[in-house]
Write an enzyme that holds these catalytic residues in place. Structure first.
Site, PDB file in Angstrom:
ATOM      1  N   LYS A   1      28.492  69.533  -3.251  1.00 57.81           N
ATOM      2  CA  LYS A   1      27.531  68.440  -3.006  1.00 57.81           C
ATOM      3  C   LYS A   1      26.151  69.026  -2.674  1.00 57.81           C
ATOM      4  CE  LYS A   1      31.397  65.508  -1.788  1.00 57.81           C
ATOM      5  NZ  LYS A   1      31.926  64.381  -1.028  1.00 57.81           N
TER       6      LYS A   1
ATOM      7  N   SER B   1      39.221  64.213   1.438  1.00 59.23           N
ATOM      8  CA  SER B   1      39.723  64.897   2.641  1.00 59.23           C
ATOM      9  C   SER B   1      40.896  65.836   2.353  1.00 59.23           C
ATOM     10  CB  SER B   1      40.086  63.882   3.733  1.00 59.23           C
ATOM     11  OG  SER B   1      38.930  63.185   4.143  1.00 59.23           O
TER      12      SER B   1
ATOM     13  N   GLY C   1      35.308  62.415   2.872  1.00 60.44           N
ATOM     14  CA  GLY C   1      34.522  62.850   4.029  1.00 60.44           C
ATOM     15  C   GLY C   1      34.899  62.150   5.323  1.00 60.44           C
TER      16      GLY C   1
ATOM     17  N   HIS D   1      30.896  60.384  -9.807  1.00 61.47           N
ATOM     18  CA  HIS D   1      31.343  60.591  -8.428  1.00 61.47           C
ATOM     19  C   HIS D   1      30.960  59.361  -7.607  1.00 61.47           C
ATOM     20  CE1 HIS D   1      31.678  62.113  -4.375  1.00 61.47           C
ATOM     21  NE2 HIS D   1      32.480  63.033  -4.869  1.00 61.47           N
TER      22      HIS D   1
ATOM     23  N   ASN E   1      33.554  70.850  -4.916  1.00 62.77           N
ATOM     24  CA  ASN E   1      32.293  70.127  -5.090  1.00 62.77           C
ATOM     25  C   ASN E   1      31.454  70.368  -3.832  1.00 62.77           C
ATOM     26  OD1 ASN E   1      30.218  68.325  -5.432  1.00 62.77           O
ATOM     27  ND2 ASN E   1      31.490  66.479  -5.332  1.00 62.77           N
TER      28      ASN E   1
ATOM     29  N   GLU F   1      29.689  58.938  -4.846  1.00 66.53           N
ATOM     30  CA  GLU F   1      28.362  58.957  -4.210  1.00 66.53           C
ATOM     31  C   GLU F   1      27.279  58.573  -5.218  1.00 66.53           C
ATOM     32  OE1 GLU F   1      29.005  62.856  -2.602  1.00 66.53           O
ATOM     33  OE2 GLU F   1      30.530  61.967  -1.312  1.00 66.53           O
TER      34      GLU F   1
ATOM     35  N   GLU G   1      39.493  59.519  -6.584  1.00 60.29           N
ATOM     36  CA  GLU G   1      38.953  59.758  -5.253  1.00 60.29           C
ATOM     37  C   GLU G   1      38.760  58.418  -4.545  1.00 60.29           C
ATOM     38  OE1 GLU G   1      36.820  63.803  -4.896  1.00 60.29           O
ATOM     39  OE2 GLU G   1      35.357  62.364  -5.611  1.00 60.29           O
TER      40      GLU G   1
HETATM   41  P1  13P Z   1      35.833  65.594   0.982  1.00 59.37           P
HETATM   42  O1  13P Z   1      36.867  66.602   0.561  1.00 59.37           O
HETATM   43  O2  13P Z   1      34.766  66.156   1.857  1.00 59.37           O
HETATM   44  O3  13P Z   1      36.469  64.346   1.529  1.00 59.37           O
HETATM   45  O4  13P Z   1      35.061  65.149  -0.364  1.00 59.37           O
HETATM   46  C1  13P Z   1      35.801  64.768  -1.474  1.00 59.37           C
HETATM   47  C2  13P Z   1      34.881  64.656  -2.624  1.00 59.37           C
HETATM   48  O5  13P Z   1      34.081  63.738  -2.711  1.00 59.37           O
HETATM   49  C3  13P Z   1      34.956  65.686  -3.675  1.00 59.37           C
HETATM   50  O6  13P Z   1      34.235  65.328  -4.802  1.00 59.37           O
END
Ligand code: 13P
Length: 259
Positions: free
Chosen positions: A11, A215, A175, A95, A9, A97, A169
């Site tokens: 983003k 992560s 992150g 997601h 992803n 976010e 997640e």
């Molecule tokens: P990270 O791997 O940067 O922690 O992000 C995970 C994520 O949100 C994947 O959709």
């Protein structure tokens, strides 16, 4: 058994040139294999270019979001059919976010899930608890609520043909460099499998892939995938570096060979 699903992803991180370059590098580095399905998830505006860059490779294309209406006055939104037109096979729905920054609700995510599946896309429905929710022992309750809300009126027929993937997640692991331990992740994945069994029965629930995200790095990928109910990884930051992401896919192939 369940083929692993490793998805990157990206983003809102890469421009057009960077996206195409990364896609080409990954197309070269990741050969086709039966154990792992690999998906790249760029931003909407780069889907077409990335699709062309991976056209003759084993890589598949995903989108970071989708809208539930087919067409009409929905400024800024993109329909499932429009995504299919540019080669998309997978869509992320819910997601964290989008839940937490954009305020998307389970009811909205349910409409997106049903519309995308009806159009023949595979939906990756994302669930996961925040740190305060984990600390107050509400993880299972939160995940159960998100599953029930997101999957309302999604029946067994819609789930066939691998149209549904769940991504666990934990928000506190995204992150942050804090990964759930394989045991912590497996506990929630096993809980999710149980809920899927309640909804769809044992044999169908066994075919649904449950990814872990938060992560993920090449250093922890194999240990996570070794767990019984972890069927893939949804990778953010580490999917932006070609070597690191290709190593994660390679680790998945190796674990699958032993599992
Ligand atoms: P990270 O791997 O940067 O922690 O992000 C995970 C994520 O949100 C994947 O959709």
């Amino acid at each position: 058994m369940r083929e692993y699903l490793i998805a990157g992803n990206w983003k809102m991180n890469l421009g057009r040139t960077e996206s195409v370059y990364l896609a080409r590098e990954l197309a070269d580095k990741i050969p086709a294999n039966d154990a792992v399905e690999t998906v790249l998830i760029p931003t909407f505006v780069h889907l077409d270019a990335v699709h062309q860059a991976i056209a003759s490779s084993a890589l598949k294309l995903g989108a970071q979001d989708v809208y539930y209406e087919k067409k009409g006055a929905f400024t800024g939104e993109i329909s499932p059919a429009m995504l299919k037109e540019v080669g998309v096979q997978f869509v992320l729905v819910g997601h964290s976010e989008r839940r937490h920054i954009l305020g998307e609700t389970d009811a909205l995510l349910n409409q997106k899930t049903r519309a995308a599946i009806a159009e023949g896309l595979s939906v990756v429905l994302c669930v996961g608890e925040t740190l305060p929710e984990r600390q107050s022992h509400q993880t299972n309750e939160v995940v159960a609520r998100q599953l029930a809300g997101g999957l309302a009126k999604v029946d067994s027929d819609m789930v066939q043909l691998r149209r549904l993937v769940i991504a666990y997640e934990p928000v506190w692991a995204i992150g942050t460099g804090l990964t759930a331990t394989p045991q912590q992740a497996q506990a929630v994945h096993s809980f999710i499998r149980q809920r899927l069994t309640d909804l769809y029965g044992t044999s169908l629930a066994r075919t649904i892939r449950i990814q872990y995200g938060g992560s993920v790095r090449k250093a922890n990928a194999a240990d996570l995938l070794a767990e019984a109910d972890i069927d893939g990884l949804l990778v953010g930051g580490a999917s932006l570096a070609a070597d690191e992401f290709a190593d994660i896919v390679r680790a998945a192939e190796q674990v699958k060979g032993k599992k």
